[in-house]
Design an enzyme around this catalytic site. Structure first.
Site: not given
Length: 241
Positions: A11, A165, A98, A204, A171, A96, A9
């Site tokens: 992003k 996730e 985010e 990560s 991150g 996701h 991904n």
């Protein structure tokens, strides 16, 4: 039968030129021994056309980072299933953290996007996971169960990938212990009607922990963020032993 799927991904990183340069280095690094696993790259929308052209003839599949539930309409900033399919997209990331955190995605809209992806021939990668506060409060299973219950209404589980996730590991450099990730993914699998759904781990994922992650019995692959941006790094992850 469950499939091993390694997805990158990207992003909001990489221009079209940078995407093309990445592939020139990455594709030759794929080992023949890794042919038993699927490889997916999910670039920005602007790079999809370039990626589609340069992935032609390779075994790497193309993914997108979102899809709207309508065929067309006054939805500024969105993209539809047919638009993605026209570019050769096979997979699409949906829900996701985010998107949920920064752009107001809800379980209701996630469900709509999942069904739209399937309607237009795309395989959705549904992301679920808990925050650090929720984990510390012992709510991991309840949060994920609620997400699955709402997100998967009327969704065809024969055309579905799920990515666990843990939000606190995305991150941050923190990785959920491989055995714990395996346990949670087992919990997710127990709530599905189709035992053959591939379930990835994301959070990560790096070259130095991919082997331990993929040694777990319930984990069917990885959804990789930052480590997928460097060709050598992502090649090492795809070529895990």
């Amino acid at each position: 039968m469950r499939k091993i799927l390694i997805a990158g991904n990207w992003k909001m990183f990489k221009t079209r030129a940078e995407a093309k340069e990445f592939l020139q280095t990455f594709l030759p690094e794929l080992e023949e021994t890794a042919e038993d696993r699927g490889v997916i790259l999910c670039p920005t929308f602007t790079a999809l056309g370039t990626m589609s052209k340069n992935l032609h003839g390779s075994r790497v599949r193309l993914g997108a980072q979102n899809v709207h539930w309508e065929l067309s309409g006054a939805y500024t900033g969105e993209v539809s299933g047919p638009m993605l399919a026209e570019l050769g997209v096979s997979y699409v990331i949906i829900g996701h953290s985010e998107r949920r955190q920064y752009f107001g995605e809800t379980d209701e809209t996630v469900n709509l996007r999942l069904k739209a992806a399937q309607e237009y021939g795309l395989t959705p990668i549904l992301c679920v996971g808990e925050t650090k506060a929720q984990r510390d409060a012992g709510e991991t299973e309840a949060i994920i169960s609620a997400q699955l219950t709402q997100d998967l209404v009327d969704v065809d589980q024969s055309n579905l990938v799920i990515a666990y996730e843990p939000i606190w590991a995305i991150g941050t450099g923190d990785t959920c212990d491989a055995q714990e990730a395996n346990r949670v993914i087992g919990v997710i699998r127990s709530q599905l009607t189709n035992p053959d759904v591939s379930i990835q781990y994301g959070g990560s994922v790096k070259p130095d922990n991919i082997d331990e992650i993929m040694a777990q019995s319930e984990i069917d692959g990885a959804l990789v963020g930052g480590a997928s941006l460097e060709p050598a790094s992502f090649a090492r992850i795809v070529n895990y032993q």
